[in-house]
Scaffold this motif. Structure first.
Motif, short mmCIF file in Angstrom:
data_model
loop_
_atom_site.label_atom_id
_atom_site.label_comp_id
_atom_site.label_asym_id
_atom_site.label_seq_id
_atom_site.Cartn_x
_atom_site.Cartn_y
_atom_site.Cartn_z
N SER A 6 0.79 -1.23 0.00
CA SER A 6 0.00 0.00 0.00
C SER A 6 0.82 1.28 0.00
N SER A 7 2.12 1.21 0.25
CA SER A 7 2.94 2.42 0.19
C SER A 7 3.81 2.45 -1.06
N ILE A 8 3.65 1.44 -1.91
CA ILE A 8 4.40 1.37 -3.15
C ILE A 8 3.43 1.38 -4.32
N PHE A 9 3.70 2.24 -5.29
CA PHE A 9 2.83 2.31 -6.46
C PHE A 9 3.27 1.23 -7.44
N ASP A 10 2.42 0.22 -7.62
CA ASP A 10 2.73 -0.88 -8.51
C ASP A 10 1.43 -1.46 -9.05
N ASN A 11 1.48 -2.63 -9.68
CA ASN A 11 0.28 -3.22 -10.26
C ASN A 11 -0.33 -4.31 -9.39
N ASP A 12 0.06 -4.38 -8.12
CA ASP A 12 -0.47 -5.39 -7.22
C ASP A 12 -1.98 -5.27 -7.07
N TYR A 13 -2.51 -4.07 -7.15
CA TYR A 13 -3.95 -3.85 -7.06
C TYR A 13 -4.72 -4.74 -8.03
N TYR A 14 -4.26 -4.80 -9.27
CA TYR A 14 -4.95 -5.58 -10.29
C TYR A 14 -4.84 -7.08 -10.02
N LYS A 15 -3.71 -7.51 -9.51
CA LYS A 15 -3.55 -8.93 -9.17
C LYS A 15 -4.51 -9.32 -8.06
N ARG A 16 -4.71 -8.42 -7.13
CA ARG A 16 -5.62 -8.71 -6.02
C ARG A 16 -7.08 -8.70 -6.49
N VAL A 17 -7.41 -7.82 -7.41
CA VAL A 17 -8.77 -7.82 -7.96
C VAL A 17 -9.04 -9.15 -8.66
N ILE A 18 -8.09 -9.64 -9.43
CA ILE A 18 -8.24 -10.93 -10.10
C ILE A 18 -8.44 -12.05 -9.08
N ALA A 19 -7.79 -11.93 -7.93
CA ALA A 19 -7.89 -12.95 -6.88
C ALA A 19 -9.14 -12.79 -6.01
N GLY A 20 -10.00 -11.84 -6.35
CA GLY A 20 -11.21 -11.63 -5.57
C GLY A 20 -10.98 -10.84 -4.30
N LYS A 21 -9.88 -10.08 -4.26
CA LYS A 21 -9.52 -9.34 -3.05
C LYS A 21 -9.56 -7.84 -3.25
N GLY A 22 -10.41 -7.38 -4.17
CA GLY A 22 -10.65 -5.94 -4.27
C GLY A 22 -11.42 -5.48 -3.05
N VAL A 23 -11.00 -4.38 -2.44
CA VAL A 23 -11.62 -3.93 -1.19
C VAL A 23 -13.01 -3.35 -1.44
N PHE A 24 -13.13 -2.48 -2.42
CA PHE A 24 -14.42 -1.87 -2.74
C PHE A 24 -15.19 -2.73 -3.73
N GLY A 25 -16.51 -2.63 -3.66
CA GLY A 25 -17.31 -3.31 -4.67
C GLY A 25 -16.99 -2.81 -6.06
N SER A 26 -16.68 -1.51 -6.17
CA SER A 26 -16.34 -0.94 -7.48
C SER A 26 -15.01 -1.47 -8.00
N ASP A 27 -14.09 -1.82 -7.11
CA ASP A 27 -12.83 -2.45 -7.52
C ASP A 27 -13.11 -3.84 -8.11
N GLN A 28 -13.82 -4.65 -7.34
CA GLN A 28 -14.05 -6.03 -7.76
C GLN A 28 -14.91 -6.10 -9.01
N ALA A 29 -15.80 -5.12 -9.18
CA ALA A 29 -16.68 -5.11 -10.34
C ALA A 29 -15.89 -5.04 -11.65
N LEU A 30 -14.72 -4.43 -11.61
CA LEU A 30 -13.91 -4.28 -12.83
C LEU A 30 -13.52 -5.63 -13.42
N TYR A 31 -13.41 -6.64 -12.56
CA TYR A 31 -13.04 -7.96 -13.05
C TYR A 31 -14.26 -8.81 -13.43
N GLY A 32 -15.41 -8.36 -13.02
CA GLY A 32 -16.62 -9.13 -13.29
C GLY A 32 -17.36 -8.69 -14.53
N ASP A 33 -16.86 -7.68 -15.23
CA ASP A 33 -17.54 -7.14 -16.41
C ASP A 33 -16.64 -7.27 -17.63
N TYR A 34 -17.18 -7.77 -18.73
CA TYR A 34 -16.37 -8.03 -19.93
C TYR A 34 -15.74 -6.76 -20.49
#
Length: 323
Positions: free
Chosen positions: A249-277
């Motif tokens: 969380s203190s480093i700017f990288d692409n880990d956010y997207y990896k976590r969204v793919i793993a179902g670990k997006g914190v916000f519903g709006s984060d996780q929704a990005l992986y659930g929509d084509y």
């Protein structure tokens, strides 16, 4: 966060050299202050760096502040204005009550007024500072286009127009489209969640009574949901309880997207990005290729910085009040 010495602060940076972009009512340029205040960027970088040394939350706070400013009336520093007896300003609207570190912008402005009076707008300060905190955190560097004017209107009731953490992709696309931003901008700028932290109030609705069919948002990883429940739903929980938005969380990288793919997006709006084509393929692309994410994030930040820019407004002497 590792804060680097200033001479090496952009060692991981991706330099994007951008030409002047004409807007509807104004033209911004990376060279806007070259003659009138050439020390502008140095003063901003030094001040933001010093603030970060003393408070590692500053980068995430400044980046979020910039987003919230541009999404209301455009990038006009209206989010910096204080409320008055006759007007409740944006910073006191419900979505903005958790914004912080305004003092950093105040400090920058005071130094710039001493060096170059009545020259550098608060809106430009915020745009440059947002770039600097990303670069200081290991992310991309880009040339910030400058020449914004400071707005004179700030209304708390307009913060209802900020995209909510519960939005689905259709709502997100519509919100971004109103600012002239596309689907790729939406996914790239969501990567700003690489930095930062959220209190439970922004996501705990995903953890209980989510629908008549179950207590938990089915898109969330079960183990992750249980960890969040322990933090957020226990009796007498800490009022400051919450979750970092990615695992670095203190480093700017692409880990956010990896976590969204793993179902670990914190916000519903984060996780929704992986659930929509419409957005899933972009999430996957950014998760696989960090350099691609960096390039697209930088380009989207430039486009975001152009939102609502016009020749109207002023250069405030103090960012908290109109002249």
């Amino acid at each position: 966060m590792a804060v680097f010495a200033l001479q090496t602060i952009f060692s991981k940076a991706i330099f994007l050299f951008l030409i002047t972009i004409p807007l509807s009512k104004a033209i911004l340029s990376p060279h806007y202050y070259d003659q009138t205040c050439p020390q502008t960027e140095g003063i901003i970088l030094q001040t933001v760096h010093n603030a970060t040394v003393h408070d590692l939350k500053v980068p995430a706070r400044i980046l979020r502040m910039f987003f919230h400013d541009c999404f209301i009336r455009g990038c006009d520093a209206s989010v910096l204005l204080d409320s008055t007896p006759g007007n409740k300003a944006e910073k006191d609207g419900p979505p903005n009550l958790s914004l912080a570190s305004f003092y950093v912008i105040d400090d920058v402005k005071a130094k710039l007024e001493a060096a170059c009076p009545h020259t550098v707008s608060c809106a430009d300060i915020l745009a440059i500072a947002a770039r600097d905190v990303v670069a200081m955190s290991g992310g991309p560097y880009w040339d910030v286009l400058k020449g914004r004017r400071d707005g004179t209107v700030s209304k708390a009731n307009e913060t209802i127009n900020l995209p909510a953490p519960s939005f689905n992709v259709t709502q997100l696309i519509q919100s971004f489209a109103k600012r002239g931003l596309g689907v790729k901008d939406l996914v790239a700028l969501s990567g700003g969640h690489s930095l930062g932290f959220s209190h439970c109030s922004s996501f705990e609705a995903r953890l209980r009574n989510f629908s008549p069919l179950g207590n938990t948002d089915p898109s969330i990883n079960a183990e992750f949901a249980e960890n969040l429940r322990k933090k957020c739903l226990e009796p007498n929980k800490d009022r400051n309880a919450g979750q970092f938005l990615d695992s670095t969380s203190s480093i700017f990288d692409n880990d956010y997207y990896k976590r969204v793919i793993a179902g670990k997006g914190v916000f519903g709006s984060d996780q929704a990005l992986y659930g929509d084509y419409r957005t899933r393929w972009i999430v996957e692309s950014f998760a696989k290729d960090e350099s691609l994410f960096f390039r697209e994030f930088a380009a989207s930040m430039v486009r975001l910085g152009n939102v609502g820019v016009s020749e109207d407004g002023e250069v405030r002497v103090k960012c908290r009040v109109v002249n």
